[in-house]
Enzyme design. Sequence first.
Site, short mmCIF file in Angstrom:
data_model
loop_
_atom_site.label_atom_id
_atom_site.label_comp_id
_atom_site.label_asym_id
_atom_site.label_seq_id
_atom_site.Cartn_x
_atom_site.Cartn_y
_atom_site.Cartn_z
N GLU A 136 -54.28 -64.57 37.71
CA GLU A 136 -55.68 -65.02 37.85
C GLU A 136 -56.17 -64.80 39.29
OE1 GLU A 136 -56.01 -69.13 36.80
OE2 GLU A 136 -58.20 -69.10 36.62
N ASP A 151 -66.08 -72.20 41.01
CA ASP A 151 -66.13 -73.65 40.80
C ASP A 151 -66.09 -74.54 42.04
OD1 ASP A 151 -65.88 -72.54 38.33
OD2 ASP A 151 -64.27 -73.83 37.65
C1 2M8 Z 1 -63.09 -71.08 35.78
O1 2M8 Z 1 -64.10 -71.98 35.35
C2 2M8 Z 1 -63.86 -72.87 34.25
C3 2M8 Z 1 -65.14 -73.64 33.97
O2 2M8 Z 1 -66.15 -72.77 33.61
C4 2M8 Z 1 -62.74 -73.84 34.53
O3 2M8 Z 1 -62.51 -74.17 35.69
O4 2M8 Z 1 -62.11 -74.29 33.58
C5 2M8 Z 1 -63.74 -70.17 36.83
O5 2M8 Z 1 -62.76 -69.43 37.50
C6 2M8 Z 1 -64.77 -69.26 36.17
O6 2M8 Z 1 -65.26 -68.31 37.07
C7 2M8 Z 1 -64.18 -68.55 34.95
O7 2M8 Z 1 -65.22 -67.88 34.28
C8 2M8 Z 1 -63.48 -69.51 34.00
C9 2M8 Z 1 -62.71 -68.80 32.91
O8 2M8 Z 1 -61.88 -67.80 33.45
O9 2M8 Z 1 -62.55 -70.34 34.70
#
Ligand code: 2M8
Length: 447
Positions: free
Chosen positions: A410, A168
């Site tokens: 995470e 992101d």
């Molecule tokens: C994060 O992305 C989401 C948006 O898609 C968020 O910030 O809420 C990132 O770390 C992404 O790589 C990951 O797939 C997602 C869910 O774990 O979270």
Amino acid sequence: MSDNADALNAAKEVLKNNDRGLYTAPAEPYPHQWLWDSCFIAIGLRHLDVERAKMEILSLLRGQWSNGMIPHIIFSRGREYRRDQNIWRSWASPFAPDKAKTSGITQPPMLAEAIVRVGQKMKTVERRSWYRQVWPNLLAYHEWLYRERDPHGEGLVLQVHPWETGLDNSPPWMSELQNHLLPTWIRIVKALRLDLIIGLFRRDTRKIPDGQRLSTVEALALFDAQRRLRRKAYNTSDILDHSLFVIEDLAFNSILVRANDHLLDIARSIRADVPPELLKNMKLTVKAFEELWDPYTEMYYPRDFVTHRLLKEPSVSSLLPLYAGHISKERAAALVKLIENEHLFGPAYPIPSTPLNSPWFNPERYWQGPTWFNTNWLIIDGLRRFGYHHHADALTESMLELVKEHGCYEYFNPITGEPLGAENFGWTAALTIDLIAPPKATTRVPK
Ligand code: 2M8
């Protein structure tokens, strides 16, 4: 392996608790199904229950749009999630499925890798029938990637939002944002320091310290960028002049190169025809990928779609060409040198999402420094295919140490190993299981 027993049990427990029936949620703060999360999760689940791993992938396919796109999020049903569904309003597009509410953008194409890895756990006949089952979806997805995201037929596919990269707030995208793209209203918010007040209302920093997430200015810009896409109903040809970001991302294209190889292997195994147009595009990608190499800094970078200017901010994506394969042994060796360097990508708990010498480096901030399991897994896979088994083993060991010490977080501080972000994180658990499982000699060394 016995000293891995506790880590293995902890990881299994995480996957069990995050299981939502059809799919596995990444973690408590992320209640929906995410594309590349589910792919990594299936890669771990295959060691526990092949049918459940297949389901993880099949449930992703229920979100596929009729034009072939696989969305990056498929929203959970339920009134409490209406707000999230409404942010995206996938129903604005005629291509969105009726039965699932989804986002309108994609994520790195890890699907082919997940299909192949799950298939490795089956006998030949069963594997072929698995491949046949998912082939039409996989093919439609890759055809969409080229048709919609490589409009000039240049071989590299473009991304219209940082969320499409999965990384992101990674430096190349955020530096483009800060230097060239910040919308006026956000500049004003920034100048007046209103972000400090807006930040108080953020949902994602309720349980996780704000120093571990995107800055509020970055978060606002990402939502602004998403609105622009929604206004054009996620239609790529309408978006191009309208989008905040149009970038040929390095991580995404590295994963595409590998996914194309897997697609060809799957096609060979079931004797499926690959459309000549797609074959031509895939060959072009391998060639065009080399245009992302910068001889002066000896690194690969993402590229601006319009101007072809390389976005020269190093990040963990700089190492993903190892996973792509096809690069020369000399260039692979140059990337391995970066991993060995303790001032760049080689601190105590590698591999940081941003090298330590970068002005962007922050050991706690999301994709701007912490060590993540999925990018490490990709790099390990690449290292092994290039014959760097010792490096791959050392990296595996340091990752397992993190999980044994702290559990499946995470992400982790690359200098101290401190656990960060959400606890009980799906892909950390799944990839831990995969790393503990005995390696299979199935991968080919690139020519
Ligand atoms: C994060 O992305 C989401 C948006 O898609 C968020 O910030 O809420 C990132 O770390 C992404 O790589 C990951 O797939 C997602 C869910 O774990 O979270």
